[in-house]
Design a protein around this motif. Structure first.
Motif, short mmCIF file in Angstrom:
data_model
loop_
_atom_site.label_atom_id
_atom_site.label_comp_id
_atom_site.label_asym_id
_atom_site.label_seq_id
_atom_site.Cartn_x
_atom_site.Cartn_y
_atom_site.Cartn_z
N MET A 296 -2.01 0.63 -11.20
CA MET A 296 -1.72 -0.25 -10.07
C MET A 296 -3.00 -0.92 -9.57
SD MET A 296 1.12 2.10 -8.06
CE MET A 296 1.87 0.78 -7.09
N LEU A 297 -4.12 -0.20 -9.58
CA LEU A 297 -5.39 -0.79 -9.20
C LEU A 297 -5.79 -1.91 -10.16
CD1 LEU A 297 -8.06 -0.97 -7.65
CD2 LEU A 297 -8.91 0.93 -9.04
N SER A 298 -5.67 -1.67 -11.45
CA SER A 298 -6.01 -2.68 -12.45
C SER A 298 -5.16 -3.93 -12.26
CB SER A 298 -5.82 -2.13 -13.86
OG SER A 298 -6.71 -1.06 -14.11
N CYS A 299 -3.89 -3.72 -11.91
CA CYS A 299 -3.00 -4.85 -11.66
C CYS A 299 -3.47 -5.63 -10.44
CB CYS A 299 -1.58 -4.33 -11.45
SG CYS A 299 -0.41 -5.59 -10.94
N ALA A 300 -3.86 -4.91 -9.37
CA ALA A 300 -4.34 -5.57 -8.16
C ALA A 300 -5.60 -6.39 -8.44
CB ALA A 300 -4.61 -4.53 -7.07
N ILE A 301 -6.48 -5.84 -9.25
CA ILE A 301 -7.71 -6.55 -9.61
C ILE A 301 -7.38 -7.79 -10.43
CG2 ILE A 301 -9.86 -6.40 -10.93
CD1 ILE A 301 -9.96 -3.43 -10.16
N ASP A 302 -6.50 -7.63 -11.40
CA ASP A 302 -6.14 -8.74 -12.29
C ASP A 302 -5.47 -9.87 -11.53
OD1 ASP A 302 -5.75 -9.87 -15.02
OD2 ASP A 302 -3.64 -9.62 -14.49
N LEU A 303 -4.69 -9.53 -10.50
CA LEU A 303 -3.98 -10.54 -9.71
C LEU A 303 -4.82 -11.06 -8.55
CD1 LEU A 303 -0.46 -8.86 -9.60
CD2 LEU A 303 -1.11 -10.91 -10.89
N ASP A 304 -6.07 -10.59 -8.45
CA ASP A 304 -6.98 -11.01 -7.39
C ASP A 304 -6.40 -10.72 -6.02
OD1 ASP A 304 -9.36 -12.05 -6.42
OD2 ASP A 304 -8.62 -14.11 -6.34
N ALA A 305 -5.87 -9.51 -5.86
CA ALA A 305 -5.31 -9.09 -4.58
C ALA A 305 -6.41 -8.95 -3.55
CB ALA A 305 -4.56 -7.77 -4.74
N ARG A 306 -6.02 -8.91 -2.30
CA ARG A 306 -6.98 -8.79 -1.21
C ARG A 306 -7.76 -7.49 -1.33
NH1 ARG A 306 -2.37 -10.62 2.76
NH2 ARG A 306 -2.67 -12.89 2.74
N SER A 307 -8.97 -7.50 -0.77
CA SER A 307 -9.83 -6.33 -0.87
C SER A 307 -9.20 -5.10 -0.24
CB SER A 307 -11.19 -6.62 -0.23
OG SER A 307 -11.03 -6.97 1.15
N ALA A 308 -8.43 -5.29 0.83
CA ALA A 308 -7.77 -4.14 1.48
C ALA A 308 -6.81 -3.46 0.52
CB ALA A 308 -7.02 -4.60 2.74
N ARG A 310 -7.02 -3.51 -2.90
CA ARG A 310 -7.82 -2.83 -3.93
C ARG A 310 -8.47 -1.56 -3.37
NH1 ARG A 310 -9.58 -8.22 -4.55
NH2 ARG A 310 -11.68 -7.65 -3.86
N ASN A 311 -9.00 -1.66 -2.16
CA ASN A 311 -9.64 -0.50 -1.53
C ASN A 311 -8.63 0.63 -1.31
OD1 ASN A 311 -12.03 -1.92 -1.43
ND2 ASN A 311 -11.81 -2.52 0.70
N GLY A 312 -7.40 0.26 -0.97
CA GLY A 312 -6.38 1.28 -0.75
C GLY A 312 -6.12 2.10 -1.99
N PHE A 313 -6.03 1.44 -3.13
CA PHE A 313 -5.84 2.17 -4.39
C PHE A 313 -7.09 2.98 -4.74
CE2 PHE A 313 -2.64 -1.28 -5.34
CZ PHE A 313 -1.54 -0.44 -5.29
N GLU A 314 -8.26 2.43 -4.50
CA GLU A 314 -9.49 3.15 -4.82
C GLU A 314 -9.60 4.44 -4.00
OE1 GLU A 314 -12.75 0.50 -4.22
OE2 GLU A 314 -12.19 -0.84 -5.88
N VAL A 315 -9.22 4.39 -2.74
CA VAL A 315 -9.27 5.59 -1.89
C VAL A 315 -8.31 6.65 -2.41
CG1 VAL A 315 -8.72 6.50 0.40
CG2 VAL A 315 -10.06 4.39 0.19
#
Length: 398
Positions: A296-308, A310-315
């Motif tokens: 899901m994080l990789s998808c968020a990065i690939d779709l240029d999702a907001r930093s919030a 991406r940060n949510g998945f990273e946490v």
């Protein structure tokens, strides 16, 4: 449900019109010709007015008036209006889960309630909705899928709230209506390559015939408030998390053909989905396997999702990084000016989150992650674009 009837009663009271006076007689035609979509209908004005308070009120003011404008923005399709026409002619109306929501919306719009005529269409439709739809999880999902076309009216009339309350009640008694939680297996030798460390609970197959209709088939603007409310009512988070992942799998992963070839509209839509799912995803360790969170994080990065987002998945990943595999960490770098093949900065942040949140007296987790770092460094060592200080940075990690 009582609250639904009360809401509809209050709404109809606001628009109640005294139609006790008979319509004045006129030599003009008693036929009303209208178009619903591209379908023409010819109706008798008096028959329609005898069931519809809205039509009766307009005819009382001017019986010669052309009422076709009343149906210009009517919340209906031709099939639903045909049911109303049949009812006005005294014919039987075949109600079903697929037509009941638009039928309620249209009969309310036309004022076909008990204040105007006994045994009117609105009360019959609401009774069917309460007795045939709300008791069944499957029927609720089917009705909601149809309601997307009439969502504003569905919300205003309380139909969505009625469905939502029924679903919360059913999920509270049996959260498996959301699907089985994804089990994290500690036995990595179950498959040939030892790669599958997670799997849906096998018992789901035993219940497949009980609820074949899946919540994840609903569009996002219906799925989001349902899952949000389930979070508020403390439905077990492992079931909610599994449903959210399955939603991402259905609406993003399975139809993602690659960022470069994706249309702007589709890319924006998928970005909105992943950002919404991240907000809905419960916080907690081991609700989803680490591998799926990385997906899901990789998808968020690939779709240029907001930093919030991406940060949510990273946490979430950082808090259970000891369950990750080295291949999970190999997130491709994005952008045109790639300094490295993999997203090193993202992995650094995840490692920092893990060490910042690790408070167990058992050092096994620290050892596992230290070994993971070594494997990761060995894997990326062949990257000819690797920054010189990357290796030394991870070697300094606690």
């Amino acid at each position: 449900m009582l609250f639904l009837k009360l809401k509809l009663h209050n709404l109809t009271e606001r628009r109640r019109t005294d139609t006790s006076l008979r319509m004045s007689k006129s030599t003009s035609s008693t036929k009303l010709e209208i178009h619903v979509g591209s379908m023409p209908f010819t109706l008798d004005k008096e028959l329609l007015a005898s069931k519809s308070a809205e039509v009766a009120a307009l005819l009382k003011e001017n019986c010669n008036e052309d009422l076709s404008y009343l149906f210009r923005d009517i919340p209906s399709d031709a099939e639903t209006f045909e049911l109303v026409a049949r009812f006005c002619r005294g014919c039987a109306v075949q109600m079903s889960t697929e037509n009941i929501v638009p039928l309620i919306c249209l009969s309310f719009y036309l004022g076909m309630d008990e204040n105007h005529s006994n045994n009117n269409l609105l009360s019959k439709a609401v009774t069917f909705f309460e007795q045939r739809v709300l008791p069944s999880w499957n029927e609720i999902i089917k009705a909601l899928r149809v309601s997307e076309k009439f969502l504003q009216q569905t919300m205003q009339l309380g139909l969505f709230d009625a469905c939502l309350q029924a679903m919360i009640s059913k999920a509270s008694h049996n959260p498996r209506h959301l699907g089985e939680p994804i089990i994290i297996s500690t036995n990595y030798g179950d498959t040939e390559d030892g790669d599958e460390s997670y799997r849906p609970n096998a018992s789901r197959r035993l219940f497949a015939l009980d609820w074949q209709e899946d919540l994840t088939t609903l569009p996002l603007r219906l799925y989001e408030p349902i899952i949000y409310t389930m979070n508020q009512h403390e439905i077990p988070p492992e079931f909610i998390s599994a449903s959210i992942y399955q939603y991402a799998k259905k609406w993003i992963f399975s139809c993602n053909t690659g960022g470069e070839s994706m249309s702007i509209y589709k890319r924006k839509s998928q970005r909105n989905i992943i950002e919404t799912l991240e907000r809905l995803l419960p916080h907690g360790r081991e609700l989803l396997p680490c591998t799926l969170l990385f997906e899901m994080l990789s998808c968020a990065i690939d779709l240029d999702a907001r930093s919030a987002c991406r940060n949510g998945f990273e946490v979430r990943i950082g808090k259970q990084l000891d369950q990750a595999k080295v291949k999970d960490l190999l997130i491709p770098s994005q952008g045109y000016a790639k300094e490295v093949q993999y997203d090193i900065k993202c992995i650094r942040r995840i490692f920092k989150i893990f060490y910042g949140n690790y408070n167990s007296s058992d050092a096994s987790g620290l050892i596992t992650v230290a070994e993971l770092i070594e494997e990761f460094l060995a894997e990326i060592a062949g990257d000819i674009d690797l920054m010189i200080d990357t290796s030394s940075h991870y070697q300094r990690c606690p």
